[in-house]
Design an enzyme around this catalytic site. Structure first.
Site, mmCIF file in Angstrom:
data_model
loop_
_atom_site.group_PDB
_atom_site.id
_atom_site.type_symbol
_atom_site.label_atom_id
_atom_site.label_comp_id
_atom_site.label_asym_id
_atom_site.label_seq_id
_atom_site.Cartn_x
_atom_site.Cartn_y
_atom_site.Cartn_z
ATOM 1 N N CYS A 272 4.950 -11.326 -5.831
ATOM 2 C CA CYS A 272 4.487 -9.860 -7.404
ATOM 3 C C CYS A 272 6.593 -9.915 -7.549
ATOM 4 C CB CYS A 272 3.609 -8.801 -6.532
ATOM 5 S SG CYS A 272 1.822 -8.875 -6.306
ATOM 6 N N HIS B 16 6.913 -1.903 -10.863
ATOM 7 C CA HIS B 16 5.619 -3.205 -10.843
ATOM 8 C C HIS B 16 4.591 -2.263 -10.773
ATOM 9 C CE1 HIS B 16 3.015 -6.429 -9.488
ATOM 10 N NE2 HIS B 16 3.020 -5.928 -8.192
ATOM 11 N N ASN C 26 -3.029 -5.054 -11.706
ATOM 12 C CA ASN C 26 -1.362 -5.840 -11.079
ATOM 13 C C ASN C 26 -1.378 -7.315 -11.382
ATOM 14 O OD1 ASN C 26 -0.026 -7.069 -9.282
ATOM 15 N ND2 ASN C 26 -0.458 -6.022 -7.547
HETATM 16 N N1 COA Z 1 -15.249 0.659 -3.726
HETATM 17 C C1 COA Z 1 -15.370 1.028 -3.131
HETATM 18 N N2 COA Z 1 -15.314 1.506 -1.843
HETATM 19 C C2 COA Z 1 -14.020 1.195 -0.571
HETATM 20 C C3 COA Z 1 -13.569 0.071 -2.558
HETATM 21 C C4 COA Z 1 -13.731 -0.336 -3.336
HETATM 22 N N3 COA Z 1 -12.935 -1.067 -3.895
HETATM 23 N N4 COA Z 1 -12.315 -0.561 -1.340
HETATM 24 C C5 COA Z 1 -12.322 -0.203 -0.473
HETATM 25 N N5 COA Z 1 -13.553 0.716 0.230
HETATM 26 C C6 COA Z 1 -13.903 1.879 0.965
HETATM 27 C C7 COA Z 1 -13.659 1.077 2.109
HETATM 28 O O1 COA Z 1 -14.500 0.212 2.565
HETATM 29 C C8 COA Z 1 -13.281 2.339 3.080
HETATM 30 O O2 COA Z 1 -15.497 2.501 3.512
HETATM 31 P P1 COA Z 1 -14.355 3.850 5.075
HETATM 32 O O3 COA Z 1 -13.883 4.985 4.943
HETATM 33 O O4 COA Z 1 -16.670 3.758 5.011
HETATM 34 O O5 COA Z 1 -14.401 2.399 5.897
HETATM 35 C C9 COA Z 1 -12.921 3.299 2.080
HETATM 36 O O6 COA Z 1 -13.428 3.540 0.751
HETATM 37 C C10 COA Z 1 -11.590 3.961 1.951
HETATM 38 O O7 COA Z 1 -10.845 2.466 2.446
HETATM 39 P P2 COA Z 1 -8.949 2.399 2.416
HETATM 40 O O8 COA Z 1 -8.513 0.699 2.568
HETATM 41 O O9 COA Z 1 -8.681 3.214 3.614
HETATM 42 O O10 COA Z 1 -8.114 2.738 1.037
HETATM 43 P P3 COA Z 1 -7.657 3.490 0.534
HETATM 44 O O11 COA Z 1 -7.482 5.084 -0.220
HETATM 45 O O12 COA Z 1 -6.207 2.760 1.996
HETATM 46 O O13 COA Z 1 -7.320 2.556 -0.913
HETATM 47 C C11 COA Z 1 -6.394 0.956 -2.056
HETATM 48 C C12 COA Z 1 -7.455 0.895 -1.002
HETATM 49 C C13 COA Z 1 -6.245 -0.739 -1.471
HETATM 50 C C14 COA Z 1 -6.071 1.327 -3.272
HETATM 51 C C15 COA Z 1 -5.067 1.232 -1.994
HETATM 52 O O14 COA Z 1 -4.551 0.692 -0.013
HETATM 53 C C16 COA Z 1 -4.099 0.440 -1.805
HETATM 54 O O15 COA Z 1 -3.651 0.460 -2.841
HETATM 55 N N6 COA Z 1 -2.883 -0.016 -1.694
HETATM 56 C C17 COA Z 1 -2.019 -0.753 -1.852
HETATM 57 C C18 COA Z 1 -2.177 -2.041 -2.406
HETATM 58 C C19 COA Z 1 -1.256 -3.072 -3.284
HETATM 59 O O16 COA Z 1 -0.247 -2.569 -4.447
HETATM 60 N N7 COA Z 1 -1.111 -4.524 -3.454
HETATM 61 C C20 COA Z 1 -0.623 -5.431 -3.888
HETATM 62 C C21 COA Z 1 0.707 -4.827 -3.460
HETATM 63 S S1 COA Z 1 1.576 -5.976 -4.879
#
Ligand code: COA
Length: 317
Positions: free
Chosen positions: A114, A244, A274
């Site tokens: 990215c 980004h 993204n």
């Molecule tokens: N819909 C519903 N529930 C979801 C889900 C979705 N799309 N994705 C994950 N969950 C659930 C998980 O299974 C978890 O459930 P549990 O508590 O029962 O185990 C819960 O939501 C929390 O998951 P978690 O991974 O801790 O969520 P989060 O608050 O960290 O949010 C992201 C997830 C991906 C939105 C966040 O971590 C993020 O944006 N990270 C950066 C990613 C990024 O930018 N990547 C590219 C970089 S270039």
């Protein structure tokens, strides 16, 4: 100090859109979960067009917008991690279609995930200093959707397809400064390549969301601060930060940390998700088309992604 002038911009996204509601019919998720955590409402997903097609459409528009003669093009750099082929490069695939096969053009792809567009612009800046008579077409293009597992709700909701391009030329009086970096980490964000030996791993994107989130809030901020300190500026001196578009919550956290005001930000994640290496290039074109960019404006282009890679470029419009 010398640098580059951006002479033209263009972008292209596939027509087909995939909304949060559409995704809720494919995996266990919904708009109420996705939007507050990411800022994403929809993304453009290619049905039949590959990365080279998106790159071509964006490049064509940028060349038209720049008004240059095609014979002035000496470099084509495509930032991508979703190239059509391992070889030939997307950049080489564009030569025929852009009618550049009968002149000397150095054409190659660059993979910094990215952060690809930031890396590519930095490479173009260095190359153009050796050929000030030539222009470079710098493109960020991705069909990221082909690398996603649409049964994995933690990744498939985040990414979209698209391409953005700029035409740039050396400028002796331009101000350009960069702090770009990387560190090896294959756990946080990864897409496996061609299977090696008896590998059974599928070639999909896997991610440790929380680790990436923490990295994204921290490291790009260091690079922004280093750029500002070097130039003797504070954030108040900057007209726009093109950060980004990975997650609106990441942008909000970084803005708080770096004291970036809302009016200094351009956001389009709600519409595209993204788009990886295309993200900053698409923003540049949208801002240009909307007339937001005025001569002399001070811009920070900030990228981060797998690698891990991150970096900030300062340039003036
Ligand atoms: N819909 C519903 N529930 C979801 C889900 C979705 N799309 N994705 C994950 N969950 C659930 C998980 O299974 C978890 O459930 P549990 O508590 O029962 O185990 C819960 O939501 C929390 O998951 P978690 O991974 O801790 O969520 P989060 O608050 O960290 O949010 C992201 C997830 C991906 C939105 C966040 O971590 C993020 O944006 N990270 C950066 C990613 C990024 O930018 N990547 C590219 C970089 S270039």
């Amino acid at each position: 100090m010398s640098g580059i002038d951006i002479l033209g911009t263009g972008h292209y996204v596939p027509e087909n859109r995939l909304s949060n509601d559409d995704l809720s019919k494919m995996v266990k998720t919904n708009d109420e979960w996705i939007f507050p955590r990411t800022g994403i409402k929809t993304r453009h997903i290619s049905k039949t067009e590959n990365t080279s097609e998106l790159a071509y459409q964006a490049a064509k528009k940028a060349i038209e917008n720049s008004g240059i003669d095609k014979s002035d093009i000496g470099f084509i750099i495509v930032a991508t991690c979703s190239a059509d082929n391992i070889m030939p490069s997307v950049a080489c695939m564009l030569l025929d279609r852009l009618d550049l096969n009968n002149q000397h053009v150095m054409a190659f792809d660059l993979n910094a995930a990215c952060t690809g567009f930031v890396y590519a612009l930095s490479v173009a800046n260095a190359l153009l200093a050796t050929r000030p008579d030539k222009c470079a077409v710098v493109i960020g293009a991705e069909v990221f959707s082909k690398l996603l597992d649409y049964t994995d709700r933690s990744t498939c909701i985040l990414f979209g397809d698209g391409a953005g391009a700029v035409v740039v030329k050396y400028c002796a009086s331009a101000k350009f400064y960069q702090v770009i970096s990387s560190k090896g980490n294959t756990d946080a964000l990864r897409i496996p390549g061609v299977p090696f030996y008896d590998c059974t791993e599928p070639s999909y994107c896997t991610m440790n969301g929380q680790e990436v989130f923490k990295f994204a809030v921290e490291y790009p901020s260091y690079s922004m601060q280093e750029v500002l300190d070097h130039l003797g500026y504070t954030m108040k001196d900057i007209h726009y930060v093109l950060f980004h578009q990975a997650n609106a919550r990441i942008v909000a956290s970084v803005s708080k940390r770096m004291k970036i005001r809302q009016e200094q930000l351009y956001m389009n994640i709600e519409e595209y998700g993204n788009t990886s290496a295309a993200s900053i290039a698409i923003m540049l074109d949208e801002m240009n088309q909307k007339g937001l960019l005025k001569k002399g404006m001070k811009l920070l282009l900030v990228g981060f992604g797998a690698g891990l890679t991150w970096g900030t470029i300062y340039l003036e419009w």
